[in-house]
Design an enzyme around this catalytic site. Structure first.
Site: not given
Length: 306
Positions: A133, A136-137
């Site tokens: 992701c 997300c990261d």
């Protein structure tokens, strides 16, 4: 023993849509999700192809989908379903904590999981430098060089997202042509922070505590090289997650659920919706359409009309 009308396994767009239609039909509903509701769309920084909701963040769209369910009193049961079997007047669903739930019908909306590379070093670094992701990261790699592996929409979108925070993004694709939509590919090619490496596969993820480099192999020439990177984002496709239903309903060789046009499976009373079923097109719009069809088919079955 409480028995619900419809148990829905998976709270992605297909599962949430199925729950909405089932509740509006006056049925009692259990909605299970072992991870976070919303499915894969929560990882999308921008959803641009959902009618009526242009350019919306995936997590925000998931929240909007959940709102009407919450207003009708439904909450997600945060459990993974491990097995489903026939029971008296319906089905028994056993969760990861050992609890068994009962429902007259079941809708499979398990979505898909992330496909892996199956190369040396990969398993060791998942969650420690290997991510699925970018949204997300990505911020963990601000100012650093990273690699994205894949050639579809997700891979190209991930590369574009990462280019906003990373000093360099390498997109590694095993072919010389992309499956991604042409406008995304054009944006990627015009981005001077993204370097495209085609006809190439990753054969090893190297490093000590975290990834430090990738060992690459050109599929045409068999030449190998080492690419230093701080992080790796995998976008190489998806795999079915229907093991809980194996033996109860028919699955194809890849583990995807076989259904008819009404989302009915080989087992009367079990329906399937979304990416978990065998289909050609897996998009947000097709997932919600499946959810609608599966719910209405389940309602017809419960009322003796299906």
């Amino acid at each position: 023993m409480e028995r619900y009308d419809i148990a829905i396994v998976g709270a992605g767009p297909a599962g949430m849509t199925a729950a909405l239609y089932a509740l509006r039909a006056g049925k009692s509903v259990l909605l299970f999700e072992g991870e976070s509701y919303g499915g894969q769309i929560v990882q999308s920084r921008l959803v641009e192809n959902y009618p009526g909701a242009p350019a919306i963040n995936g997590a925000e769209l998931a929240m909007k989908m959940m709102e009407p369910l919450t207003e009708m009193g439904l909450s997600v049961t945060p459990l993974e379903i491990k097995s489903v079997s026939r029971a008296e007047d319906g089905f028994a669903l056993t969760a990861a904590d050992g609890t068994t739930y009962h429902a007259r019908t079941v809708i499979v909306a398990t979505g898909v999981g992330h496909r892996r590379l199956d190369v040396a070093g990969e398993e060791r670094f998942i969650g420690r430098g290997i991510s699925f992701c970018a949204t997300c990261d990505g911020m963990f790699f601000r100012g650093r060089e990273v690699a994205v592996v894949g050639g579809g929409n997700t891979a190209v979108q991930d590369a574009l997202v990462l280019s906003e925070v990373c000093s360099r993004v390498y997109l590694i694709h095993r072919r010389d042509a992309f499956r991604a939509e042409s406008h995304l590919v054009e944006r990627m090619r015009a981005n001077d922070r993204i370097e495209i490496i085609t006809d190439t596969v990753v054969t090893e993820v190297q490093g000590n505590l975290r990834p430090e480099s990738l060992l690459l192999c050109n599929v045409r020439t068999n030449e190998t090289c080492t690419l230093p990177v701080a992080g790796v984002f995998l976008a190489v496709g998806n795999v079915a997650r229907n093991e809980a239903f194996r033996g109860l309903i028919d699955l194809d060789e890849g583990g995807f659920v076989l259904t008819d046009a009404d989302c009915k499976t080989s087992c009367a009373g079990v329906f399937a919706a979304g990416d978990c079923r065998q289909k050609k097109v897996r998009q947000l719009t097709t997932a919600t359409a499946d959810g609608t069809i599966a719910a209405l088919s389940a309602v017809e079955f419960l009322e003796g009309r299906g």
